[in-house]
Design a protein around this motif. Sequence first.
Motif, PDB file in Angstrom:
ATOM      1  N   GLU A  75       3.433   5.196  13.152  1.00  0.00           N
ATOM      2  CA  GLU A  75       4.496   4.918  12.167  1.00  0.00           C
ATOM      3  C   GLU A  75       4.752   6.157  11.322  1.00  0.00           C
ATOM      4  O   GLU A  75       5.898   6.545  11.076  1.00  0.00           O
ATOM      5  CB  GLU A  75       4.098   3.753  11.258  1.00  0.00           C
ATOM      6  N   ARG A 132       0.805  -1.225   0.000  1.00  0.00           N
ATOM      7  CA  ARG A 132       0.000   0.000   0.000  1.00  0.00           C
ATOM      8  C   ARG A 132       0.842   1.282   0.000  1.00  0.00           C
ATOM      9  O   ARG A 132       0.462   2.288  -0.578  1.00  0.00           O
ATOM     10  CB  ARG A 132      -0.863  -0.116   1.256  1.00  0.00           C
ATOM     11  N   GLY A 133       1.948   1.269   0.701  1.00  0.00           N
ATOM     12  CA  GLY A 133       2.863   2.414   0.640  1.00  0.00           C
ATOM     13  C   GLY A 133       2.432   3.646   1.410  1.00  0.00           C
ATOM     14  O   GLY A 133       2.833   4.758   1.056  1.00  0.00           O
ATOM     15  N   SER A 134       1.672   3.464   2.501  1.00  0.00           N
ATOM     16  CA  SER A 134       1.288   4.661   3.267  1.00  0.00           C
ATOM     17  C   SER A 134       2.504   5.259   3.984  1.00  0.00           C
ATOM     18  O   SER A 134       2.602   6.479   4.116  1.00  0.00           O
ATOM     19  CB  SER A 134       0.157   4.366   4.248  1.00  0.00           C
TER      20      SER A 134
HETATM   21  C1  GAR Z   1       3.301  -1.188   8.105  1.00  0.00           C
HETATM   22  O1  GAR Z   1       2.415  -1.359   9.185  1.00  0.00           O
HETATM   23  C2  GAR Z   1       4.684  -1.700   8.462  1.00  0.00           C
HETATM   24  O2  GAR Z   1       5.028  -1.489   9.799  1.00  0.00           O
HETATM   25  C3  GAR Z   1       4.520  -3.172   8.191  1.00  0.00           C
HETATM   26  O3  GAR Z   1       3.773  -3.232   7.001  1.00  0.00           O
HETATM   27  C4  GAR Z   1       2.916  -2.099   6.938  1.00  0.00           C
HETATM   28  C5  GAR Z   1       3.129  -1.421   5.599  1.00  0.00           C
HETATM   29  O4  GAR Z   1       2.168  -0.425   5.401  1.00  0.00           O
HETATM   30  N1  GAR Z   1       5.774  -3.825   8.048  1.00  0.00           N
HETATM   31  C6  GAR Z   1       5.995  -5.061   8.438  1.00  0.00           C
HETATM   32  O5  GAR Z   1       5.145  -5.773   8.948  1.00  0.00           O
HETATM   33  C7  GAR Z   1       7.423  -5.556   8.220  1.00  0.00           C
HETATM   34  N2  GAR Z   1       7.624  -6.799   8.890  1.00  0.00           N
HETATM   35  P1  GAR Z   1       2.342   0.627   4.235  1.00  0.00           P
HETATM   36  O6  GAR Z   1       2.613  -0.169   2.957  1.00  0.00           O
HETATM   37  O7  GAR Z   1       1.023   1.333   4.163  1.00  0.00           O
HETATM   38  O8  GAR Z   1       3.473   1.537   4.584  1.00  0.00           O
END
Ligand code: GAR
Length: 199
Positions: A173, A10-12
Amino acid sequence: MKIAVFASGRGSNLQALIDASASGFIPAEIKLVISDNKNAVALKRAEAARIENIFIDPDKFNTKREYEKDLIELLKEYKIDLIVLAGFMRILTPTLINQYKNKIINIHPSLLPAFKGLNAQKQAIDYGVKYSGCTVHFVDAGVDTGPIIEQAVVKVDDSDSAEDLSKKILKEEHRIYPEVIRDIVNNKIIIEDRKVIRK
Ligand code: GAR
């Protein structure tokens, strides 16, 4: 300092970093976004921000080592100083890690060392913890074991599902990841053995 972001979905978090770089909060440029997933929304976010974005197909390589050697070539070509893992769901091996010692960081949705690996938020709910959160750490050869740079805590309510908790954690995050990267860029983070000091 030139940054590469690795993202699988998703890349948020990537978006939070793009915004922080665009506003000058992070005084460095995101030069490159790399994904192991052709359909990652992260690639579209990079495209929209006019950041070079590249899908590297892991299936094209016979071994992880070959895959990472290709990555290293690309990182060298773009003169990357810092690798930021933002939802990159692939475990890196010493091939890449040794080349970029203490130059790869990750964000994980739990208070490490609790709930390493996949589905950390569900692990936390299933365990019944009352507080969870997120951790930014340097990447070493283990899974979610590297020196911890920063953590943020969230309260787990009795009614929270794994999705509810994920949302609460994600908010933190998006706050701490840009802050940590800003401090790395400004040389304010020192690593002594496995202890990280923020000046
Ligand atoms: C985030 O919650 C990150 O902490 C997690 O994946 C999600 C990515 O969200 N990462 C892990 O679980 C790594 N082991 P995003 O694509 O919206 O940034």
